[in-house]
Design a protein around this motif. Structure first.
Motif, PDB file in Angstrom:
ATOM      1  N   ILE A 142       0.767  -1.321   0.097  1.00 12.09           N
ATOM      2  CA  ILE A 142      -0.075   0.052   0.135  1.00 12.09           C
ATOM      3  C   ILE A 142       0.853   1.153   0.191  1.00 12.09           C
ATOM      4  CG2 ILE A 142      -1.706   1.389   1.427  1.00 12.09           C
ATOM      5  CD1 ILE A 142      -2.562  -1.450   2.497  1.00 12.09           C
ATOM      6  N   ASP A 143       0.821   2.174  -0.943  1.00 11.80           N
ATOM      7  CA  ASP A 143       1.362   3.333  -1.170  1.00 11.80           C
ATOM      8  C   ASP A 143       0.566   4.320  -0.291  1.00 11.80           C
ATOM      9  OD1 ASP A 143       3.652   2.501  -2.533  1.00 11.80           O
ATOM     10  OD2 ASP A 143       2.346   2.790  -4.177  1.00 11.80           O
ATOM     11  N   LEU A 144       0.876   4.523   1.194  1.00  9.23           N
ATOM     12  CA  LEU A 144       0.238   5.401   2.117  1.00  9.23           C
ATOM     13  C   LEU A 144       0.070   6.826   1.637  1.00  9.23           C
ATOM     14  CD1 LEU A 144       1.636   3.493   5.282  1.00  9.23           C
ATOM     15  CD2 LEU A 144      -0.610   3.455   4.201  1.00  9.23           C
ATOM     16  N   GLU A 145       1.021   7.356   0.976  1.00 10.01           N
ATOM     17  CA  GLU A 145       0.759   8.819   0.767  1.00 10.01           C
ATOM     18  C   GLU A 145      -0.095   9.261  -0.225  1.00 10.01           C
ATOM     19  OE1 GLU A 145       3.089   7.203  -2.364  1.00 10.01           O
ATOM     20  OE2 GLU A 145       3.339   7.107  -0.535  1.00 10.01           O
ATOM     21  N   SER A 146      -0.526   8.240  -1.090  1.00  8.10           N
ATOM     22  CA  SER A 146      -1.617   8.265  -1.960  1.00  8.10           C
ATOM     23  C   SER A 146      -3.096   8.502  -1.161  1.00  8.10           C
ATOM     24  CB  SER A 146      -1.899   7.046  -2.918  1.00  8.10           C
ATOM     25  OG  SER A 146      -2.172   5.878  -2.388  1.00  8.10           O
ATOM     26  N   PHE A 147      -3.098   8.283   0.182  1.00  4.63           N
ATOM     27  CA  PHE A 147      -4.388   8.437   0.655  1.00  4.63           C
ATOM     28  C   PHE A 147      -4.329   9.872   1.476  1.00  4.63           C
ATOM     29  CE2 PHE A 147      -4.056   3.775   0.072  1.00  4.63           C
ATOM     30  CZ  PHE A 147      -5.453   3.701  -0.383  1.00  4.63           C
ATOM     31  N   GLY A 148      -3.434  10.808   1.251  1.00  7.32           N
ATOM     32  CA  GLY A 148      -3.388  11.784   1.913  1.00  7.32           C
ATOM     33  C   GLY A 148      -2.365  11.882   3.149  1.00  7.32           C
ATOM     34  N   ALA A 149      -1.890  13.203   3.228  1.00 12.24           N
ATOM     35  CA  ALA A 149      -0.687  13.476   4.303  1.00 12.24           C
ATOM     36  C   ALA A 149      -1.418  12.990   5.768  1.00 12.24           C
ATOM     37  CB  ALA A 149      -0.497  14.790   4.368  1.00 12.24           C
ATOM     38  N   THR A 150      -2.612  13.206   6.008  1.00 15.67           N
ATOM     39  CA  THR A 150      -3.207  12.788   7.365  1.00 15.67           C
ATOM     40  C   THR A 150      -3.194  11.348   7.400  1.00 15.67           C
ATOM     41  OG1 THR A 150      -4.648  14.898   7.365  1.00 15.67           O
ATOM     42  CG2 THR A 150      -5.128  13.035   8.878  1.00 15.67           C
ATOM     43  N   ASN A 151      -3.521  10.635   6.483  1.00 20.81           N
ATOM     44  CA  ASN A 151      -3.512   9.066   6.604  1.00 20.81           C
ATOM     45  C   ASN A 151      -2.285   8.561   6.797  1.00 20.81           C
ATOM     46  OD1 ASN A 151      -6.704   8.631   6.771  1.00 20.81           O
ATOM     47  ND2 ASN A 151      -6.746   8.991   4.867  1.00 20.81           N
ATOM     48  N   ALA A 152      -1.510   9.394   6.099  1.00 26.68           N
ATOM     49  CA  ALA A 152      -0.051   8.802   6.137  1.00 26.68           C
ATOM     50  C   ALA A 152       0.673   8.982   7.514  1.00 26.68           C
ATOM     51  CB  ALA A 152       0.845   9.048   4.830  1.00 26.68           C
ATOM     52  N   ALA A 153       0.452  10.085   8.098  1.00 29.08           N
ATOM     53  CA  ALA A 153       0.937  10.410   9.005  1.00 29.08           C
ATOM     54  C   ALA A 153       0.616   9.358  10.241  1.00 29.08           C
ATOM     55  CB  ALA A 153       0.536  11.849   9.561  1.00 29.08           C
ATOM     56  N   VAL A 154      -0.475   8.784  10.144  1.00 30.05           N
ATOM     57  CA  VAL A 154      -0.923   7.649  11.040  1.00 30.05           C
ATOM     58  C   VAL A 154       0.187   6.583  11.158  1.00 30.05           C
ATOM     59  CG1 VAL A 154      -2.717   5.949  11.609  1.00 30.05           C
ATOM     60  CG2 VAL A 154      -3.446   8.121  11.056  1.00 30.05           C
ATOM     61  N   PHE A 155       0.920   6.202   9.948  1.00 28.58           N
ATOM     62  CA  PHE A 155       1.885   5.337   9.922  1.00 28.58           C
ATOM     63  C   PHE A 155       3.189   5.844  10.067  1.00 28.58           C
ATOM     64  CE2 PHE A 155      -1.883   3.060   7.799  1.00 28.58           C
ATOM     65  CZ  PHE A 155      -1.569   1.620   8.273  1.00 28.58           C
ATOM     66  N   ALA A 156       3.399   6.984   9.691  1.00 30.92           N
ATOM     67  CA  ALA A 156       4.821   7.682   9.773  1.00 30.92           C
ATOM     68  C   ALA A 156       5.024   7.518  11.452  1.00 30.92           C
ATOM     69  CB  ALA A 156       4.777   8.909   9.199  1.00 30.92           C
ATOM     70  N   ARG A 157       4.192   7.676  12.280  1.00 24.23           N
ATOM     71  CA  ARG A 157       4.593   8.037  13.603  1.00 24.23           C
ATOM     72  C   ARG A 157       5.020   6.695  14.189  1.00 24.23           C
ATOM     73  NH1 ARG A 157       0.431   5.932  17.015  1.00 24.23           N
ATOM     74  NH2 ARG A 157      -1.495   5.644  15.906  1.00 24.23           N
TER      75      ARG A 157
END
Length: 147
Positions: free
Chosen positions: A127-142
């Motif tokens: 899953i390319d997480l950034e394609s779901f927007g910065a807010t959703n990607a940030a959930v995983f980035a943390r």
């Protein structure tokens, strides 16, 4: 009065249309199976990665565990983190479909170009997480290790 209900298309035209439909299906199937006609972008170098397990808790929450040391690094309380839950649920569904066990960890990777991916090495799904927007990607980035 002329009855139009019994008029038909010429046989040659019907055969041509059927042939066109069959050729379209064959080309689409070939492209899907072989990857023909698809663009592929190589991944930028990985700058940070973490192997993760997502474990269901008895209260309906999810414990997020670093697979290397078994330490719980985060959690998702019941009824929260809908994007995280749906992303992981999709990967787990694919594991069940392929008959793969739940023991193998997932891999979360941050790339030099800012992209973030969640991969399942056991099934090859990603899953390319950034394609779901910065807010959703940030959930995983943390969940990535801090430098």
């Amino acid at each position: 009065m002329h009855d139009h209900a019994h008029e038909t298309l010429p046989r040659g035209l019907l055969l041509a249309l059927a042939g066109f439909a069959l050729a379209t299906l064959l080309l689409a199937g070939t492209a899907r199976l072989t990857g023909w006609g698809t663009a592929h972008q190589d991944d930028a170098p990985t700058v940070s990665t973490r192997e993760l397990r997502f474990e269901d808790r008895t209260d309906g929450g999810i414990a997020i565990v670093d697979a290397r040391d078994g330490r719980t690094i985060a959690g998702a309380e019941p009824g929260t983190n809908g994007f995280l839950r749906s992303a992981v649920r999709g990967l787990v569904r694919e594991r069940k479909r392929q008959g793969v066990g739940a023991d193998a960890p997932f891999r979360l990777s941050a790339r030099a170009d800012g992209r973030l991916t969640l991969e399942d090495p056991a099934t090859g799904r990603r899953i390319d997480l950034e394609s779901f927007g910065a807010t959703n990607a940030a959930v995983f980035a943390r969940l990535l290790p801090t430098p």
